[in-house]
Design a protein around this motif. Structure first.
Motif, PDB file in Angstrom:
ATOM      1  N   TYR A 101       0.869  -1.163   0.000  1.00 54.22           N
ATOM      2  CA  TYR A 101       0.000   0.000   0.000  1.00 54.22           C
ATOM      3  C   TYR A 101       0.909   1.215   0.000  1.00 54.22           C
ATOM      4  O   TYR A 101       1.640   1.447   0.963  1.00 54.22           O
ATOM      5  CB  TYR A 101      -0.887  -0.044   1.249  1.00 54.22           C
ATOM      6  N   ILE A 128       1.664  -4.483   3.969  1.00 58.76           N
ATOM      7  CA  ILE A 128       0.742  -4.766   5.068  1.00 58.76           C
ATOM      8  C   ILE A 128       1.275  -6.038   5.716  1.00 58.76           C
ATOM      9  O   ILE A 128       1.011  -7.156   5.267  1.00 58.76           O
ATOM     10  CB  ILE A 128      -0.692  -4.925   4.550  1.00 58.76           C
ATOM     11  N   GLN A 129       2.057  -5.831   6.759  1.00 57.34           N
ATOM     12  CA  GLN A 129       2.877  -6.929   7.293  1.00 57.34           C
ATOM     13  C   GLN A 129       2.055  -8.150   7.687  1.00 57.34           C
ATOM     14  O   GLN A 129       2.471  -9.276   7.465  1.00 57.34           O
ATOM     15  CB  GLN A 129       3.666  -6.433   8.505  1.00 57.34           C
ATOM     16  N   GLN A 130       0.902  -7.898   8.295  1.00 55.40           N
ATOM     17  CA  GLN A 130       0.130  -9.034   8.796  1.00 55.40           C
ATOM     18  C   GLN A 130      -0.403  -9.895   7.671  1.00 55.40           C
ATOM     19  O   GLN A 130      -0.874 -11.001   7.904  1.00 55.40           O
ATOM     20  CB  GLN A 130      -1.034  -8.529   9.638  1.00 55.40           C
ATOM     21  N   LEU A 186      -5.433 -15.807  -1.174  1.00 54.23           N
ATOM     22  CA  LEU A 186      -6.680 -15.530  -0.462  1.00 54.23           C
ATOM     23  C   LEU A 186      -6.450 -15.470   1.042  1.00 54.23           C
ATOM     24  O   LEU A 186      -7.072 -14.661   1.735  1.00 54.23           O
ATOM     25  CB  LEU A 186      -7.726 -16.590  -0.817  1.00 54.23           C
ATOM     26  N   GLN A 187      -5.544 -16.312   1.534  1.00 53.68           N
ATOM     27  CA  GLN A 187      -5.192 -16.227   2.950  1.00 53.68           C
ATOM     28  C   GLN A 187      -4.649 -14.843   3.272  1.00 53.68           C
ATOM     29  O   GLN A 187      -4.967 -14.249   4.315  1.00 53.68           O
ATOM     30  CB  GLN A 187      -4.095 -17.237   3.302  1.00 53.68           C
ATOM     31  N   GLU A 221      -7.299 -12.201   3.505  1.00 54.85           N
ATOM     32  CA  GLU A 221      -8.121 -12.252   4.710  1.00 54.85           C
ATOM     33  C   GLU A 221      -7.612 -11.303   5.775  1.00 54.85           C
ATOM     34  O   GLU A 221      -8.373 -10.860   6.626  1.00 54.85           O
ATOM     35  CB  GLU A 221      -8.086 -13.659   5.300  1.00 54.85           C
ATOM     36  N   SER A 222      -6.322 -11.044   5.774  1.00 52.72           N
ATOM     37  CA  SER A 222      -5.764 -10.166   6.792  1.00 52.72           C
ATOM     38  C   SER A 222      -5.783  -8.709   6.371  1.00 52.72           C
ATOM     39  O   SER A 222      -5.193  -7.875   7.029  1.00 52.72           O
ATOM     40  CB  SER A 222      -4.322 -10.587   7.099  1.00 52.72           C
ATOM     41  N   PRO A 241      -8.122  -5.345   5.196  1.00 51.78           N
ATOM     42  CA  PRO A 241      -9.509  -4.864   5.304  1.00 51.78           C
ATOM     43  C   PRO A 241     -10.312  -5.231   4.066  1.00 51.78           C
ATOM     44  O   PRO A 241      -9.809  -5.146   2.943  1.00 51.78           O
ATOM     45  CB  PRO A 241      -9.342  -3.345   5.407  1.00 51.78           C
ATOM     46  N   LYS A 242     -11.544  -5.629   4.306  1.00 50.18           N
ATOM     47  CA  LYS A 242     -12.379  -6.118   3.211  1.00 50.18           C
ATOM     48  C   LYS A 242     -12.521  -5.108   2.095  1.00 50.18           C
ATOM     49  O   LYS A 242     -12.595  -5.464   0.920  1.00 50.18           O
ATOM     50  CB  LYS A 242     -13.772  -6.432   3.758  1.00 50.18           C
ATOM     51  N   SER A 243     -12.562  -3.853   2.478  1.00 52.87           N
ATOM     52  CA  SER A 243     -12.794  -2.844   1.449  1.00 52.87           C
ATOM     53  C   SER A 243     -11.634  -2.757   0.481  1.00 52.87           C
ATOM     54  O   SER A 243     -11.776  -2.199  -0.591  1.00 52.87           O
ATOM     55  CB  SER A 243     -13.006  -1.501   2.130  1.00 52.87           C
ATOM     56  N   LEU A 244     -10.496  -3.320   0.848  1.00 52.29           N
ATOM     57  CA  LEU A 244      -9.352  -3.237  -0.053  1.00 52.29           C
ATOM     58  C   LEU A 244      -9.204  -4.494  -0.909  1.00 52.29           C
ATOM     59  O   LEU A 244      -8.342  -4.547  -1.782  1.00 52.29           O
ATOM     60  CB  LEU A 244      -8.061  -3.012   0.747  1.00 52.29           C
ATOM     61  N   TRP A 245     -10.013  -5.513  -0.651  1.00 53.70           N
ATOM     62  CA  TRP A 245      -9.859  -6.760  -1.401  1.00 53.70           C
ATOM     63  C   TRP A 245      -9.933  -6.536  -2.902  1.00 53.70           C
ATOM     64  O   TRP A 245      -9.115  -7.029  -3.662  1.00 53.70           O
ATOM     65  CB  TRP A 245     -10.964  -7.749  -0.988  1.00 53.70           C
ATOM     66  N   SER A 299     -13.767  -2.449  10.210  1.00 51.64           N
ATOM     67  CA  SER A 299     -13.924  -2.715   8.798  1.00 51.64           C
ATOM     68  C   SER A 299     -13.136  -3.930   8.362  1.00 51.64           C
ATOM     69  O   SER A 299     -13.109  -4.269   7.196  1.00 51.64           O
ATOM     70  CB  SER A 299     -13.435  -1.505   8.019  1.00 51.64           C
ATOM     71  N   ILE A 300     -12.515  -4.584   9.289  1.00 54.14           N
ATOM     72  CA  ILE A 300     -11.595  -5.610   8.865  1.00 54.14           C
ATOM     73  C   ILE A 300     -12.231  -6.979   8.964  1.00 54.14           C
ATOM     74  O   ILE A 300     -13.000  -7.247   9.890  1.00 54.14           O
ATOM     75  CB  ILE A 300     -10.317  -5.511   9.701  1.00 54.14           C
ATOM     76  N   LEU A 323     -13.346 -17.789   3.949  1.00 51.99           N
ATOM     77  CA  LEU A 323     -13.159 -16.667   3.038  1.00 51.99           C
ATOM     78  C   LEU A 323     -13.994 -16.827   1.773  1.00 51.99           C
ATOM     79  O   LEU A 323     -14.729 -15.952   1.384  1.00 51.99           O
ATOM     80  CB  LEU A 323     -11.700 -16.527   2.634  1.00 51.99           C
ATOM     81  N   PRO A 330     -18.147  -2.153   2.210  1.00 50.92           N
ATOM     82  CA  PRO A 330     -17.622  -1.896   3.550  1.00 50.92           C
ATOM     83  C   PRO A 330     -16.789  -0.623   3.498  1.00 50.92           C
ATOM     84  O   PRO A 330     -16.146  -0.333   2.490  1.00 50.92           O
ATOM     85  CB  PRO A 330     -16.750  -3.124   3.823  1.00 50.92           C
ATOM     86  N   LEU A 337      -0.169  -0.640   8.663  1.00 52.47           N
ATOM     87  CA  LEU A 337       1.136  -0.586   8.019  1.00 52.47           C
ATOM     88  C   LEU A 337       2.262  -0.559   9.038  1.00 52.47           C
ATOM     89  O   LEU A 337       3.387  -0.932   8.738  1.00 52.47           O
ATOM     90  CB  LEU A 337       1.222   0.650   7.121  1.00 52.47           C
ATOM     91  N   LEU A 341       5.587 -10.336  10.423  1.00 47.53           N
ATOM     92  CA  LEU A 341       5.418 -11.679  10.966  1.00 47.53           C
ATOM     93  C   LEU A 341       6.771 -12.370  11.022  1.00 47.53           C
ATOM     94  O   LEU A 341       7.705 -11.982  10.336  1.00 47.53           O
ATOM     95  CB  LEU A 341       4.494 -12.497  10.063  1.00 47.53           C
TER      96      LEU A 341
END
Lengths: 443, 293
Positions: free
Chosen positions: A192, A197-199, A341-342, A345-346, A348-352, B174-175, B194, B218, B230, B235
């Motif tokens: 981004y 987005i590390q997670q 896809l995994q 999942e981490s 935010p949905k709005s960014l999918w 929102s997540i 998912l 959303p 960010l 991980l």
């Protein structure tokens, strides 16, 4: 990114004029100087990141010397990079010195006058990061240095999607989902504005190396190539492809049973002539001949020439299939699409939707024919219809990370913000340096 | 139905001792009746193991476990081999004169470093596995990685290695609240939803939500949310690994060991899959390991 030029100026130091980008991959290192505004990929040298020993002429080849090797048979490799991380610095130092210093250096470089941008694999253990920092500053004594996870730099490379507007140097693409199909593993990194987005970063432990080794095993069922790492990886590059319809390709390549022999499809099953390094310098494919046995060819009885030929059938697509179905070898990981896809999942949905529409593929393994199409098709089938799925391969997937780094360096203000100078390192120490590279601290 | 001349002890039951070990190759086997071989003198309750092995329920739970554990070890070893970086059994020293560079003027070996730190690094014989273990141990001990000094000391109830930041994020509105793949060693992956959730969500948006006055998408994360996302620490190596397929995924495909076509028949002796009589013959002749008998 150049938010605080005032701060940079207040720190009354300037950085060196030339910047070396070093994408230190597990298989090859991609390196060259950034050249001003529009970096030219031809400045980027691809150099084997290994020390190889030939059993035949008893020579040891370091880095680019391997290109001068006359006989790639039975080469044994020692790679300083393990699982994508520089672990063996003794070997890496030898390769770097061969590449940057000395008379035969491909990229001659005076470290004291050079900024270095070095890449590492994501998720590096801190001890390895410290080792890298210490080696760069204390052993090689670069003037200043920025260490980045390799995927991140790709955000600064030009967008591979058609119709995208060209961004100025040092400006990151807004959102991309980067798939780096490398030698060791395949990593997924949602970026981004150039920051990961590390997670959501994920890694699939299948890379080009895994595929080569699997192909080696499979070919060795009929013809022993266990010691021919180099040749097998050439075979992989020459014949392997990602199948778009695995099941039907499988049928086409089948010889049939005893009672119902079938004609194998000659578009799938091919013969591969192995190099002998006397007349044949590089192996090549030719149409499959069913009636000549391996032994007769080796004795030169079929057409008067002694040659070693292996028949490659379903291995051509069953090997790259591992990327999409790792369970084929029992690996308990989801395939590439599942891993993507995994990762989402981490996020935010709005960014999918944004990420799904901006999937960029880099890395040598992505050069397999059909890779992008398969990825796109499979992803599309797994997300709902309203989502736009766009997958694009970078123009030069191997050099793309380097290119991103070079474009980053093309903007000195941005670069100044990121690098740590040698003086700063000596003043603040290694922990500060690591935190700085992780974006946790400012000057 | 009763097989003649078996051990006709009235009732044998394995008592669970504190140290019950499942030694592969030995276990009490319930001999199913009716399949007793013709020669009763040979029937020690073990001769029809092969057939029993193929039958569902022909093995005890422990036997099956032992076998799958062994097969799993075999698979793991193979994957490690496929992912190995260096050529096997080869030591390649760096030639002294080739090492180049100014530091080797006196013919000194390449590993001499300029400072104590680099000396140590260059002489280190550690492999990646060592570094990984070190880091995992460090996290287990202190609860944090080297770099995240600014992260507050982790709460006590954090047995998983999930970084704190991720937990914070999950509370965000929102997540996606689908559980992130559990990265720790816990074998069963949390059932992930998912694909279904993604499609149903989208359906909601298109069809049902059209009537509802709720906004169709959303909400975009706010700048602060995005910044938190960010800023999260990276991980660890093990956490980043792709999770295993969900339980509902299709079973692993089997391939013929000899030719790579679909594996349709299982070798009764060693459990390897083959596709046809021809391949089975090759297998019997050259490859059958007979280890899982």
């Amino acid at each position: 990114m150049a938010r605080k030029p005032a701060l940079a100026n207040s720190h009354n130091e300037t950085i060196a004029h030339q910047t070396l980008i070093l994408d230190n991959g597990a298989c090859t290192l991609k390196t060259g100087f950034a050249s001003g505004d529009e970096p030219n990929p031809s400045n980027c040298h691809i150099i084997p990141n290994c020390i190889a020993r030939s059993q035949r002429d008893k020579r040891t080849y370091i880095g680019a010397e391997l290109y001068d090797c006359a006989d790639y048979g039975e080469l044994a490799f020692r790679r300083p990079v393990e699982k994508g991380y520089v672990v063996n610095w003794e070997g890496e130092k030898a390769v770097w010195e061969k590449t940057f210093m000395g008379k035969t250096a491909r990229v001659k470089c005076d470290a004291h006058e050079t900024n270095l941008i070095l890449t590492e694999a994501p998720h590096a253990p801190a001890a390895l990061q410290r080792n890298a920092d210490e080696m760069v500053f204390e052993e090689f004594e670069f003037a200043s240095y920025f260490r980045s996870a390799a995927p991140n730099l790709n955000a600064y490379a030009p967008s591979p999607f058609p119709g995208a507007t060209a961004l100025p140097c040092g400006m990151a693409l807004e959102t991309i989902l980067l798939v780096d199909a490398g030698h060791t593993a395949t990593t997924i990194t949602p970026l981004y504005h150039g920051r990961p987005i590390q997670q959501a970063c994920r890694r699939l432990d299948i890379g080009g190396k895994t595929l080569s080794n699997q192909l080696k095993e499979l070919i060795s069922r009929t013809f022993d190539v266990h010691r021919e790492d180099w040749i097998v990886s050439e075979i992989k590059e020459d014949v392997c492809y990602v199948s778009s319809s695995f099941n039907s390709d499988m049928e086409r390549a089948w010889k049939g049973g005893l009672k119902d022999p079938r004609e194998v499809d000659s578009t799938v099953v091919v013969d591969y002539v192995l190099p002998d390094y006397e007349e044949i310098k590089r192996g090549y494919t030719r149409p499959h001949e069913t009636n000549v046995s391996i032994r007769n060819r080796a004795l030169g009885m079929s057409n008067g020439r002694k040659e070693h030929v292996v028949t490659i059938g379903n291995e051509r697509f069953a090997v790259p299939e591992l990327l999409f179905t790792p369970t084929d070898i029992g690996m308990q990981q989801e395939g590439l699409c599942g891993t993507i896809l995994q990762s989402l999942e981490s996020v935010p949905k709005s960014l999918w939707h944004v990420f799904l529409a901006n999937i960029v593929v880099v890395g040598g393994t992505s050069k397999l024919p059909g890779f992008v199409d398969r990825l796109e098709a499979e992803l599309r089938s797994r997300v709902d219809e309203t989502a736009l799925v766009r997958v694009a391969c970078a123009e030069d997937p191997i050099k793309n990370t380097w290119l991103g780094g070079a474009r980053l360096a093309g903007n000195p203000d941005v670069l100044r913000e990121l690098v740590v100078t040698r003086a700063e390192y000596l003043e603040h120490g290694d922990l500060w340096t690591r935190r700085k590279f992780a974006g946790k601290t400012t000057r | 139905m009763a097989g003649p001349l078996r051990f006709r002890t009235p009732h044998i039951e394995e008592l669970h001792t504190a140290h019950s070990r499942h030694a592969p190759g030995f276990a009490w086997v319930a001999v199913p009746g009716g399949t007793a071989p013709a020669d009763p003198s040979k029937n020690w309750g073990t001769t029809n193991r092969k057939r029993a092995g193929n039958k569902i329920g022909g093995q005890t739970e422990q036997q099956r476990e032992a076998i799958t554990a062994r097969q799993q070890r075999e698979v793991d070893r193979r994957i490690r081999e496929l992912n190995s970086d260096n050529s096997k059994d080869v030591q390649i020293p760096i030639p002294k004169k080739e090492a180049g560079g100014p530091s080797t003027a006196g013919g000194a070996p390449a590993r001499i470093g300029k400072t104590t730190n680099t000396k140590k690094i260059l002489a280190s014989g550690k492999t990646f596995a060592h570094y990984l273990d070190d880091e995992e141990a460090e996290i287990a001990r202190t609860g944090r990685r080297d770099g995240d000094l600014d992260v507050a000391a982790p709460a006590q109830q954090r047995p998983s290695k999930t970084p704190i930041a991720r937990r914070k994020i999950r509370e965000g509105s929102s997540i996606s609240n689908s559980p992130a793949p559990s990265i720790s060693m816990a074998p069963p992956p949390a059932p992930r939803a998912l694909h279904t959730s993604l499609s149903t969500e989208a359906m909601d948006i298109d069809i049902e939500e059209a009537d509802d006055e709720d906004d169709p998408l959303p909400p975009l994360p706010t700048a602060a949310e995005m910044e938190a996302l960010l800023d999260a620490p990276p991980l660890t190596y093990n956490q980043a690994r792709s999770a295993p397929p969900p339980p509902g995924a299709p079973p692993p495909r089997k391939f013929c060991e000899t030719c790579g076509y679909w594996g349709r028949v299982k070798c009764s002796r060693c459990g390897v899959m083959v596709c046809s009589v021809e391949c089975k013959d090759t297998h019997d002749q050259f490859k059958c390991l007979k280890i899982y008998a």
